[in-house]
Design a protein around this motif. Structure first.
Motif, short mmCIF file in Angstrom:
data_model
loop_
_atom_site.label_atom_id
_atom_site.label_comp_id
_atom_site.label_asym_id
_atom_site.label_seq_id
_atom_site.Cartn_x
_atom_site.Cartn_y
_atom_site.Cartn_z
N GLY A 120 39.78 46.65 35.33
CA GLY A 120 40.31 45.49 34.61
C GLY A 120 40.07 44.18 35.34
N ALA A 121 40.26 44.18 36.65
CA ALA A 121 40.01 42.96 37.43
C ALA A 121 38.53 42.59 37.38
CB ALA A 121 40.47 43.16 38.87
N LEU A 122 37.67 43.59 37.53
CA LEU A 122 36.23 43.31 37.48
C LEU A 122 35.83 42.77 36.11
CD1 LEU A 122 34.89 46.38 39.46
CD2 LEU A 122 34.56 43.96 40.07
N GLU A 123 36.39 43.35 35.07
CA GLU A 123 36.08 42.89 33.72
C GLU A 123 36.50 41.43 33.54
OE1 GLU A 123 36.99 44.12 29.08
OE2 GLU A 123 38.20 45.00 30.68
N ARG A 124 37.70 41.08 34.00
CA ARG A 124 38.19 39.70 33.87
C ARG A 124 37.32 38.73 34.67
NH1 ARG A 124 40.94 43.25 31.81
NH2 ARG A 124 42.60 42.82 30.35
N ILE A 125 36.89 39.14 35.85
CA ILE A 125 36.05 38.26 36.67
C ILE A 125 34.71 38.03 35.98
CG2 ILE A 125 34.77 38.11 38.84
CD1 ILE A 125 37.24 39.55 40.14
N ASN A 126 34.11 39.08 35.45
CA ASN A 126 32.83 38.93 34.75
C ASN A 126 32.99 38.04 33.52
OD1 ASN A 126 31.29 40.44 36.55
ND2 ASN A 126 31.77 42.35 35.51
N LEU B 199 42.78 41.96 52.41
CA LEU B 199 41.62 41.79 51.54
C LEU B 199 42.07 41.32 50.15
CD1 LEU B 199 38.58 42.05 51.11
CD2 LEU B 199 38.97 44.44 50.49
N TYR B 200 43.12 41.92 49.61
CA TYR B 200 43.63 41.49 48.31
C TYR B 200 44.09 40.04 48.36
CZ TYR B 200 43.71 46.44 46.83
OH TYR B 200 43.37 47.73 46.50
N GLU B 201 44.76 39.68 49.45
CA GLU B 201 45.21 38.30 49.62
C GLU B 201 44.01 37.35 49.65
OE1 GLU B 201 47.60 35.80 52.99
OE2 GLU B 201 48.29 37.84 52.57
N TYR B 202 42.96 37.74 50.36
CA TYR B 202 41.75 36.93 50.40
C TYR B 202 41.14 36.81 48.99
CZ TYR B 202 36.99 35.43 50.97
OH TYR B 202 35.81 34.75 50.82
N MET B 203 41.09 37.92 48.26
CA MET B 203 40.52 37.90 46.91
C MET B 203 41.29 36.94 46.01
SD MET B 203 39.72 41.87 46.07
CE MET B 203 38.77 42.91 47.13
N GLU B 204 42.61 36.98 46.08
CA GLU B 204 43.43 36.08 45.26
C GLU B 204 43.12 34.62 45.61
OE1 GLU B 204 47.35 38.91 44.56
OE2 GLU B 204 47.24 37.68 46.35
N SER B 205 43.05 34.34 46.89
CA SER B 205 42.75 32.98 47.34
C SER B 205 41.35 32.55 46.91
CB SER B 205 42.89 32.92 48.86
OG SER B 205 42.50 31.66 49.35
N ALA B 206 40.39 33.45 47.04
CA ALA B 206 39.00 33.13 46.67
C ALA B 206 38.89 32.91 45.16
CB ALA B 206 38.06 34.25 47.12
N LYS C 225 44.46 36.23 35.11
CA LYS C 225 44.70 37.65 34.83
C LYS C 225 44.14 38.53 35.94
CE LYS C 225 45.22 37.25 29.87
NZ LYS C 225 44.78 37.68 28.55
N ALA C 226 42.96 38.17 36.45
CA ALA C 226 42.38 38.94 37.56
C ALA C 226 43.29 38.85 38.79
CB ALA C 226 40.97 38.43 37.88
N ILE C 227 43.84 37.68 39.04
CA ILE C 227 44.75 37.50 40.18
C ILE C 227 46.01 38.35 39.97
CG2 ILE C 227 46.27 35.84 41.33
CD1 ILE C 227 44.00 33.75 40.87
N GLU C 228 46.52 38.39 38.75
CA GLU C 228 47.70 39.22 38.45
C GLU C 228 47.40 40.70 38.71
OE1 GLU C 228 49.25 38.60 34.54
OE2 GLU C 228 49.50 36.45 34.86
N ILE C 229 46.22 41.13 38.30
CA ILE C 229 45.85 42.54 38.51
C ILE C 229 45.76 42.84 40.00
CG2 ILE C 229 44.03 44.26 38.22
CD1 ILE C 229 43.41 42.91 35.49
N ILE C 230 45.14 41.96 40.76
CA ILE C 230 45.04 42.18 42.20
C ILE C 230 46.43 42.19 42.83
CG2 ILE C 230 44.20 41.21 44.38
CD1 ILE C 230 41.69 40.30 42.73
N GLY C 231 47.32 41.33 42.33
CA GLY C 231 48.71 41.37 42.77
C GLY C 231 49.35 42.71 42.46
#
Length: 132
Positions: free
Chosen positions: A31-37, A84-91, A57-63
């Motif tokens: 789901g996160a990958l789909e939202r990012i794409n 890593l998840y924290e970095y992804m959310e920030s990025a 939505k991608a940030i919510e999923i990673i959360g």
């Protein structure tokens, strides 16, 4: 918000009531990958409102993925995944603010790597559950 609620909130089209925890995490990664794409496509189309919603939505999923981490039992691996998840959310936030498709791709690549590892242990997890 726990991981199940996060996923239900962002992906109401998929039935997850029968998903085991391992499968649920696979669905969260997908789901996160789909939202990012989708966000990257909206960014390229200059549809910034939709891009922002998809990135959120991608940030919510990673959360949601972070809520599944067991820092006591998972030890160093859990701590590294949390970072890593924290970095992804920030990025993702940075990508949204700067309209940076390369930053979105960086996060997608990181997610794919973690997802591949998670997918790779699927058979092992299923066998363990069946043995119990």
């Amino acid at each position: 918000m726990n991981g199940l609620q996060a996923y239900q909130r962002v992906n109401t089209q998929t039935s997850i009531t029968d998903a085991d925890p391992h499968k649920l995490i696979q669905l969260l990664y997908a789901g996160a990958l789909e939202r990012i794409n989708m966000a990257k496509n909206r960014m390229q189309a200059k549809d910034y409102a939709a891009k922002g919603k998809l990135i959120n939505k991608a940030i919510e999923i990673i959360g949601g993925l972070r809520t599944f981490l067991d820092l006591e039992k998972g030890g160093e691996l859990s701590l590294r995944l949390e970072a890593l998840y924290e970095y992804m959310e920030s990025a993702l936030l940075e990508a949204s603010v700067k309209n940076d498709p390369e930053k979105l791709e960086e996060v997608a690549n990181l997610l794919r790597s973690v997802k591949e590892g998670w997918d790779g242990i699927r058979d092992e997890v299923v066998q363990q559950r069946q043995a119990v």
